[in-house]
Design a protein around this motif. Structure first.
Motif, PDB file in Angstrom:
ATOM      1  N   PRO A   1       2.904  -2.374  10.627  1.00 10.16           N
ATOM      2  CA  PRO A   1       3.351  -1.846   9.333  1.00 10.16           C
ATOM      3  C   PRO A   1       2.884  -2.684   8.137  1.00 10.16           C
ATOM      4  N   SER A   2       2.630  -3.981   8.359  1.00  7.03           N
ATOM      5  CA  SER A   2       2.229  -4.858   7.255  1.00  7.03           C
ATOM      6  C   SER A   2       0.727  -4.929   7.064  1.00  7.03           C
ATOM      7  N   LEU A   3      -0.045  -4.225   7.867  1.00  4.99           N
ATOM      8  CA  LEU A   3      -1.496  -4.361   7.822  1.00  4.99           C
ATOM      9  C   LEU A   3      -2.085  -4.082   6.431  1.00  4.99           C
ATOM     10  N   PRO A   4      -1.719  -2.992   5.752  1.00  2.00           N
ATOM     11  CA  PRO A   4      -2.287  -2.769   4.415  1.00  2.00           C
ATOM     12  C   PRO A   4      -1.945  -3.889   3.434  1.00  2.00           C
ATOM     13  N   ALA A   5      -0.714  -4.418   3.506  1.00  3.95           N
ATOM     14  CA  ALA A   5      -0.320  -5.500   2.599  1.00  3.95           C
ATOM     15  C   ALA A   5      -1.083  -6.782   2.900  1.00  3.95           C
ATOM     16  N   VAL A   6      -1.377  -7.043   4.171  1.00  2.25           N
ATOM     17  CA  VAL A   6      -2.174  -8.209   4.547  1.00  2.25           C
ATOM     18  C   VAL A   6      -3.574  -8.111   3.959  1.00  2.25           C
ATOM     19  N   LEU A   7      -4.139  -6.916   3.993  1.00  2.69           N
ATOM     20  CA  LEU A   7      -5.516  -6.715   3.529  1.00  2.69           C
ATOM     21  C   LEU A   7      -5.642  -6.713   2.003  1.00  2.69           C
ATOM     22  N   THR A   8      -4.561  -6.391   1.310  1.00  2.00           N
ATOM     23  CA  THR A   8      -4.639  -6.251  -0.149  1.00  2.00           C
ATOM     24  C   THR A   8      -3.879  -7.336  -0.899  1.00  2.00           C
ATOM     25  N   GLY A   9      -3.314  -8.307  -0.175  1.00  4.24           N
ATOM     26  CA  GLY A   9      -2.626  -9.402  -0.842  1.00  4.24           C
ATOM     27  C   GLY A   9      -1.332  -9.003  -1.519  1.00  4.24           C
TER      28      GLY A   9
ATOM     29  N   CYS B   1       2.732   3.038   9.751  1.00  3.89           N
ATOM     30  CA  CYS B   1       3.388   4.113   8.996  1.00  3.89           C
ATOM     31  C   CYS B   1       3.381   3.740   7.513  1.00  3.89           C
ATOM     32  N   ALA B   2       2.179   3.738   6.939  1.00  5.18           N
ATOM     33  CA  ALA B   2       1.996   3.401   5.529  1.00  5.18           C
ATOM     34  C   ALA B   2       1.046   4.413   4.906  1.00  5.18           C
ATOM     35  N   PRO B   3       1.044   4.550   3.579  1.00  2.19           N
ATOM     36  CA  PRO B   3       0.163   5.532   2.951  1.00  2.19           C
ATOM     37  C   PRO B   3      -1.303   5.131   2.973  1.00  2.19           C
ATOM     38  N   ASP B   4      -1.581   3.818   3.080  1.00  2.18           N
ATOM     39  CA  ASP B   4      -2.955   3.340   2.959  1.00  2.18           C
ATOM     40  C   ASP B   4      -3.446   2.712   4.261  1.00  2.18           C
ATOM     41  N   VAL B   5      -3.363   3.465   5.332  1.00  8.28           N
ATOM     42  CA  VAL B   5      -3.850   3.003   6.637  1.00  8.28           C
ATOM     43  C   VAL B   5      -5.352   2.703   6.539  1.00  8.28           C
ATOM     44  N   PRO B   6      -5.809   1.537   6.994  1.00  6.32           N
ATOM     45  CA  PRO B   6      -7.243   1.202   6.890  1.00  6.32           C
ATOM     46  C   PRO B   6      -8.055   1.837   8.019  1.00  6.32           C
ATOM     47  N   PHE B   7      -8.273   3.138   7.922  1.00  6.40           N
ATOM     48  CA  PHE B   7      -8.934   3.868   8.997  1.00  6.40           C
ATOM     49  C   PHE B   7     -10.331   3.324   9.299  1.00  6.40           C
ATOM     50  N   ALA B   8     -11.100   3.024   8.263  1.00  8.58           N
ATOM     51  CA  ALA B   8     -12.473   2.553   8.487  1.00  8.58           C
ATOM     52  C   ALA B   8     -12.482   1.248   9.269  1.00  8.58           C
ATOM     53  N   LEU B   9     -11.586   0.335   8.924  1.00  7.62           N
ATOM     54  CA  LEU B   9     -11.503  -0.939   9.651  1.00  7.62           C
ATOM     55  C   LEU B   9     -11.129  -0.694  11.103  1.00  7.62           C
TER      56      LEU B   9
ATOM     57  N   VAL C   1      -0.058   7.474  12.974  1.00  9.28           N
ATOM     58  CA  VAL C   1       0.286   7.551  11.550  1.00  9.28           C
ATOM     59  C   VAL C   1       1.384   8.580  11.303  1.00  9.28           C
ATOM     60  N   ASP C   2       2.035   8.419  10.163  1.00  8.99           N
ATOM     61  CA  ASP C   2       2.959   9.425   9.631  1.00  8.99           C
ATOM     62  C   ASP C   2       2.109  10.394   8.818  1.00  8.99           C
ATOM     63  N   THR C   3       1.903  11.593   9.309  1.00  6.69           N
ATOM     64  CA  THR C   3       0.979  12.513   8.645  1.00  6.69           C
ATOM     65  C   THR C   3       1.489  12.980   7.283  1.00  6.69           C
ATOM     66  N   SER C   4       2.778  12.857   7.021  1.00  2.00           N
ATOM     67  CA  SER C   4       3.291  13.269   5.710  1.00  2.00           C
ATOM     68  C   SER C   4       2.801  12.350   4.596  1.00  2.00           C
ATOM     69  N   LEU C   5       2.325  11.154   4.952  1.00  2.00           N
ATOM     70  CA  LEU C   5       1.850  10.189   3.965  1.00  2.00           C
ATOM     71  C   LEU C   5       0.358  10.336   3.683  1.00  2.00           C
ATOM     72  N   LEU C   6      -0.324  11.215   4.422  1.00  2.00           N
ATOM     73  CA  LEU C   6      -1.760  11.362   4.252  1.00  2.00           C
ATOM     74  C   LEU C   6      -2.072  12.180   3.003  1.00  2.00           C
ATOM     75  N   THR C   7      -3.029  11.683   2.222  1.00  2.00           N
ATOM     76  CA  THR C   7      -3.505  12.393   1.046  1.00  2.00           C
ATOM     77  C   THR C   7      -4.808  13.114   1.398  1.00  2.00           C
ATOM     78  N   GLU C   8      -5.337  13.849   0.444  1.00  2.00           N
ATOM     79  CA  GLU C   8      -6.615  14.522   0.684  1.00  2.00           C
ATOM     80  C   GLU C   8      -7.704  13.506   1.041  1.00  2.00           C
ATOM     81  N   ARG C   9      -7.672  12.349   0.365  1.00  2.00           N
ATOM     82  CA  ARG C   9      -8.677  11.315   0.634  1.00  2.00           C
ATOM     83  C   ARG C   9      -8.491  10.715   2.023  1.00  2.00           C
ATOM     84  N   THR C  10      -7.239  10.421   2.377  1.00  2.00           N
ATOM     85  CA  THR C  10      -7.023   9.806   3.684  1.00  2.00           C
ATOM     86  C   THR C  10      -7.223  10.798   4.827  1.00  2.00           C
TER      87      THR C  10
END
Length: 328
Positions: A164-172, A214-222, A233-242
């Protein structure tokens, strides 16, 4: 057949009842899992449960949280006892079972973000300590999966790394120990290498590995670069971009553990959760045949629900998987 599973956590109930309930719902062609019951107390939580399995890295529990130390405290003994109880119940309930069996552990970067150094900083601020946690978790994961294979000989373990903390780790975005500053972002290459280390360590023991975020900014490419790991993932958090990132991952062969059933759902028919998912799937240009790469789950863990609510959500995930299968 489209399979269903769960994320991991479950509300307070005797573990024997939970294991048997999940067996009855999921063992027939789906992906049953070892439930986590965090309301039992310290050591049953995600971080404590996993920290207690670290190889040659003792921890104890302090007011800020779980901390690296020179010798394990009694909280580690309690965490080990919870896991032994859970695995013993699996062995009894799944006697003679053959098929997948999912086990959840905290991923290396959420673990490094959650554990504390003896001097009071997060492990994440120390690159050497973070590397040690990655290596120790890799060994601990191997040991847990070896135990599962020994207790349920017909099981093909699936390892889920909860991040769950992966996006925060990557973005500081993680707070410093003082609470006034933020930790420096970890280089994506280092994060990728750490996840790959754990995934490769269980090669041959786990039939597959997935990363749950379960975050909005899952690092899919990584995660695609890590290699043969699924993404939960929680699909309700997915945007058009994600959703575009989801499509790239699925087309690259990734298994999508799709959390399409909200944990607080009021849906009474699987169509209510399946149709929005299939609409998004179609809009992003994914072929219907690729739905075979989907495992249907609740959006997140069920530990905050009542037992009756959790059972209803888990059953709805199974029914949703059946409805998607009809569309193939």
């Amino acid at each position: 057949m489209i399979r269903a599973s769960g994320v991991g956590s479950w509300p307070q109930e005797p573990v024997r009842e939970v294991v048997r309930r999940l067996r009855d719902v999921l063992a027939d062609g789906h992906v049953p899992y070892a439930p986590e019951i965090p309301s039992r107390g310290p050591g049953a939580d995600l971080v404590g449960r996993t920290a207690a399995q670290l190889a040659e890295m003792p921890v104890d529990l302090q007011p800020p949280g779980w901390r690296l130390t020179d010798a394990p405290g009694r909280d580690v003994s309690r965490a080990g006892a919870y896991l032994r109880e859970d695995l013993d119940e699996l062995a009894e309930a799944y006697d003679g079972y053959t098929g997948p069996m999912k086990v959840q552990l905290c991923g290396p970067w959420t673990l490094a973000a959650s554990l504390w150094l003896p001097r009071g900083d997060r492990v994440l601020v120390d690159a050497g300590a973070s590397r040690d946690v990655v290596q120790s978790l890799a060994e601990g994961a191997r040991e847990v999966l070896t135990r599962v294979r020994r207790l349920v000989p017909g099981a093909e373990p699936v390892l889920q790394l909860d991040e769950p903390s992966l996006p925060a780790v990557l973005t500081g975005r993680l707070r410093s120990a003082s609470g006034f500053g933020r930790l420096r972002a970890v280089d994506p290459g280092v994060v990728e290498s750490g996840l790959r280390t754990v995934a490769e360590a269980v090669d041959g023991l786990a039939g597959s590995v997935s990363v749950h975020c379960c975050a909005p900014d899952v690092p899919f490419a990584l995660l695609r670069r890590v290699g043969a790991v699924g993404v939960s993932v929680d699909t309700s958090l997915l945007t058009e971009r994600t959703w575009e990132s989801v499509a790239a991952s699925v087309e690259g062969g990734t298994t999508l553990w799709a959390g399409i059933v909200p944990t607080d759902t009021t849906a009474t028919h699987p169509r209510q959760v399946v149709e929005p998912f299939l609409d998004a799937w179609s809009r992003v240009g994914l072929e219907t045949a690729r739905l075979s790469q989907v495992v249907v789950t609740p959006a997140c863990g069920l530990g905050t629900r009542t037992p009756a609510e959790a059972a209803s959500v888990q059953r709805l995930a199974v029914d949703a998987a059946g409805l998607i299968a009809e569309r193939l």
